[in-house]
Scaffold this active site. Structure first.
Site, PDB file in Angstrom:
ATOM      1  CE  LYS A 246       4.809  16.210 -24.456  1.00 27.49           C
ATOM      2  NZ  LYS A 246       5.645  15.762 -25.558  1.00 27.49           N
ATOM      3  NE  ARG A 251       5.519   6.399 -24.298  1.00 28.85           N
ATOM      4  CZ  ARG A 251       4.219   6.625 -24.198  1.00 28.85           C
ATOM      5  NH1 ARG A 251       3.630   7.392 -25.072  1.00 28.85           N
ATOM      6  NH2 ARG A 251       3.510   6.073 -23.230  1.00 28.85           N
ATOM      7  CD  GLU A 295       9.850  10.676 -25.687  1.00 30.90           C
ATOM      8  OE1 GLU A 295       8.924   9.848 -25.577  1.00 30.90           O
ATOM      9  OE2 GLU A 295       9.793  11.648 -26.460  1.00 30.90           O
ATOM     10  CE  LYS A 413      -0.179  16.660 -26.005  1.00 30.21           C
ATOM     11  NZ  LYS A 413       0.022  15.902 -27.208  1.00 30.21           N
TER      12      LYS A 413
HETATM   13  P1  AMP Z   1       2.756  14.362 -27.746  1.00 31.81           P
HETATM   14  O1  AMP Z   1       3.642  13.592 -28.645  1.00 31.81           O
HETATM   15  O2  AMP Z   1       2.944  15.828 -27.825  1.00 31.81           O
HETATM   16  O3  AMP Z   1       1.319  13.914 -27.838  1.00 31.81           O
HETATM   17  O4  AMP Z   1       3.175  14.041 -26.236  1.00 31.81           O
HETATM   18  C1  AMP Z   1       3.158  12.750 -25.713  1.00 31.81           C
HETATM   19  C2  AMP Z   1       4.517  12.132 -25.862  1.00 31.81           C
HETATM   20  O5  AMP Z   1       5.466  12.743 -24.996  1.00 31.81           O
HETATM   21  C3  AMP Z   1       4.580  10.702 -25.445  1.00 31.81           C
HETATM   22  O6  AMP Z   1       4.101   9.836 -26.447  1.00 31.81           O
HETATM   23  C4  AMP Z   1       6.062  10.490 -25.204  1.00 31.81           C
HETATM   24  O7  AMP Z   1       6.699  10.127 -26.394  1.00 31.81           O
HETATM   25  C5  AMP Z   1       6.549  11.865 -24.808  1.00 31.81           C
HETATM   26  N1  AMP Z   1       7.014  11.957 -23.426  1.00 31.81           N
HETATM   27  C6  AMP Z   1       8.112  12.643 -23.037  1.00 31.81           C
HETATM   28  N2  AMP Z   1       8.286  12.590 -21.719  1.00 31.81           N
HETATM   29  C7  AMP Z   1       7.278  11.835 -21.215  1.00 31.81           C
HETATM   30  C8  AMP Z   1       6.911  11.425 -19.897  1.00 31.81           C
HETATM   31  N3  AMP Z   1       7.600  11.773 -18.819  1.00 31.81           N
HETATM   32  N4  AMP Z   1       5.794  10.658 -19.778  1.00 31.81           N
HETATM   33  C9  AMP Z   1       5.059  10.307 -20.867  1.00 31.81           C
HETATM   34  N5  AMP Z   1       5.365  10.670 -22.128  1.00 31.81           N
HETATM   35  C10 AMP Z   1       6.457  11.432 -22.315  1.00 31.81           C
END
Ligand code: AMP
Length: 552
Positions: A246, A251, A295, A413
């Site tokens: 992650k 994004r 990302e 996540k």
């Molecule tokens: P959050 O912003 O905490 O809801 O986490 C989701 C976000 O993590 C996504 O919208 C992406 O911007 C980010 N992200 C980072 N690495 C990844 C990955 N490998 N796959 C999907 N999203 C990712």
């Protein structure tokens, strides 16, 4: 349909409490609208003037709106502001002030829904040094031709808060009922088209038209989202998961046809101009016509990721891009492919999208992925991710389709600081002492069916520097002021940490946060991404059974 008719429907909706009644009332209106009106009605009833992905912005804050209304009513702006403070609602305040206007007869014809739409489009299109004057003139024209009740809803539309509590799901179901099509088909078409107004037009011509809808380059779709979860639960329920790092960046959705490349941010704002090196990298590394999801991370000289804020600053930048580019190097990490060579991949399973992606993108920008079945194996990747300075890992279901805008267990996540919430900032209080002259604490809200419900205040965790930055950010969003407290136009999302969720009669959500702590402003998230009340409730129930054992 006249705009007065729309205002009347809004008033009736406002009086209804149940989602199903609202749905049925909307459904009953749709068949009678002509094609031009249908899509406008669908957007307006959701409190939106433009579709999600449209680059159009009204560019009107509360002050400009109050000024225009005051002018038409023959009053001072301060009179409007006082009424806003009394009612807590710009729409009602403007309605009242217009009810008392001196001249009561109307010189102009009533406005149609289409005319109000055209007026708002002209407001958005006004550009250049005179744009504020043009916008205010158009607003005055609008108010001048409206009854007080129309003005109530017009004002709320302009501020993007219709306050009638209609969520996208309600409108989606209403379309399905009105045109006798399957709600699932409506949702599927919406995922690709990202404009329920257009979807309604297709629904009217039948289920076949809806089913033929496909994702197309240069019309961004919403990003698929992740929810919080645990390694153990995902493995217990699904057996195997695809594990990726992650990344702590921002994004992007990259579209290319031929040599034309464009990029959109998570909020579907075009950022092609702000990220030239990302465009160049992906243009050179990808083969064929594609839509990629990934990302963007900022990398320091030692190859380790830089904090998220460094990335966001680059996304916002409109001028001096070249200098900013020298200071912070941005690198894309691509993890999904939604479209390749004329074909939508949205409904294909992740494993298949992944193998297509590997075939059409050089390894340099590909986010590594491993499909794993053992908890130890996943924990090892998680530890490595943290060791390399990433946020954690993502666990994705190998068979899952790409569902734009949806948050579910298909993407989970895992990060050490799992206990944070994304909340809407809806108010603030002036600070005292060291915080004098700035907002010292902020009122936060969860969302529930289009409404924002308070869940607590946050003051802790904001540094002195951030205090000033945040104050600048919120200064123009003040809608009303009463004593020490201000009401803010809900536009900004805070990520907030907390020790515990408690039941509480003090806030309309029914919950409060214990030891809330500001983590950061999430400029990359919109109000529609705020924590839903239902998932706050799930977290509340879960904490009772939690063993406190980290990301387990
Ligand atoms: P959050 O912003 O905490 O809801 O986490 C989701 C976000 O993590 C996504 O919208 C992406 O911007 C980010 N992200 C980072 N690495 C990844 C990955 N490998 N796959 C999907 N999203 C990712």
């Amino acid at each position: 349909m006249e705009f007065a008719g729309f205002a009347e429907v809004c008033e009736r909706l406002e009086a209804l409490a149940g989602r199903l009644e609202m749905r049925d009332l909307i459904a009953s209106m749709l068949p009678g609208l002509d094609d031009g009106e249908l899509s406008v009605f669908i957007r307006f009833v959701q409190g939106r003037v433009f579709s999600d992905w449209s680059p159009m912005k009204l560019g009107i804050g509360p002050n400009l709106l109050y000024e225009a209304a005051a002018y038409v009513a023959g009053r001072r702006k301060s009179d409007v502001v006082r009424l806003v403070n009394e009612t807590g609602d710009a729409g009602l305040a403007i309605e009242h002030v217009l009810e008392r206007r001196q001249q009561s007869s109307f010189f102009s014809e009533p406005l149609s829904l289409a005319e109000v739409n055209a007026l708002l489009t002209r407001i958005a299109e006004a550009a250049g040094p005179q744009s504020q004057q043009v916008k205010i003139r158009l607003l005055r024209q609008g108010f001048g031709s409206m009854t007080p009740r129309e003005a109530r809803y017009f004002a709320r539309l302009v501020l993007a808060q219709l306050r009638i509590g209609i969520g996208e799901g309600t409108v989606r179901d209403a379309i399905a009922i009105a045109f006798e099509v399957d709600a699932g088909s409506v949702e599927h078409a919406q995922q690709a088209l990202n404009d329920l107004g257009e979807v309604a037009l297709l629904a009217r011509s039948g289920a076949g038209a809806l089913d033929r809808v496909s994702i197309v380059p240069f019309r961004p779709v919403r990003m698929m989202l992740a929810q919080q979860g645990t390694i153990a639960e995902q493995l217990a329920d699904y057996g195997r998961v695809a594990v990726e790092y992650k990344y702590d960046g921002s994004r992007i959705q990259f579209h290319r046809v031929g040599r034309v490349c464009r990029i959109w941010s998570r909020r579907l704002e075009e950022v092609t101009g702000a990220l030239p090196e990302v465009v160049e990298s992906l243009d050179a590394a990808a083969r064929g016509d594609v839509i990629l999801d990934g990302e963007v991370v900022a990398v320091g000289p030692d190859g380790r990721p830089l904090p998220f804020q460094a990335v966001l600053r680059r996304f916002r930048r409109k001028h001096g891009v070249a200098a900013a580019r020298d200071a912070v190097a941005l690198v894309p990490r691509v993890f999904d492919c939604l479209y390749a060579d004329g074909e939508s991949l949205l409904d294909r399973p992740l494993v298949e999208r992944r193998s297509r992606l590997e075939g059409l993108l050089d390894d340099d920008y590909l986010a590594p992925q491993e499909v794993l079945e053992s908890e130890d194996g996943i924990r090892a990747v998680y530890a490595r991710a943290l060791g390399e300075g990433h946020e954690g890992v993502m666990l994705k279901l190998p068979d899952s389709p790409y569902t734009p805008g949806a948050r579910g267990r298909a993407w989970v996540k895992i990060k050490p600081e799992a206990e944070t919430l994304d909340l809407a900032v809806i108010g603030a209080e002036w600070g005292e002492g060291r915080r004098g002259g700035h907002f010292g604490s902020y009122l936060l809200a969860v969302q529930d069916g289009g409404r924002l419900l308070p869940v607590g205040k946050v003051a802790t965790g904001i540094t002195d520097e951030q205090l000033g930055e945040l104050h600048d950010l919120f200064r123009d969003l003040v809608v009303a002021e009463s004593g020490n407290a201000v009401t803010l136009e809900p536009q900004v999302v805070f990520e907030v940490g907390y020790a515990e969720i408690q039941e509480s009669p003090n806030y309309a959500s029914g919950y409060a946060l214990r030891f809330p702590r500001f983590v950061r402003a999430r400029d990359d998230k919109g109000i529609d991404e705020v924590e839903p009340l239902a998932s706050l409730e799930t977290r509340y129930r879960r904490q009772g059974s939690r063993d406190g054992g980290g990301p387990g």
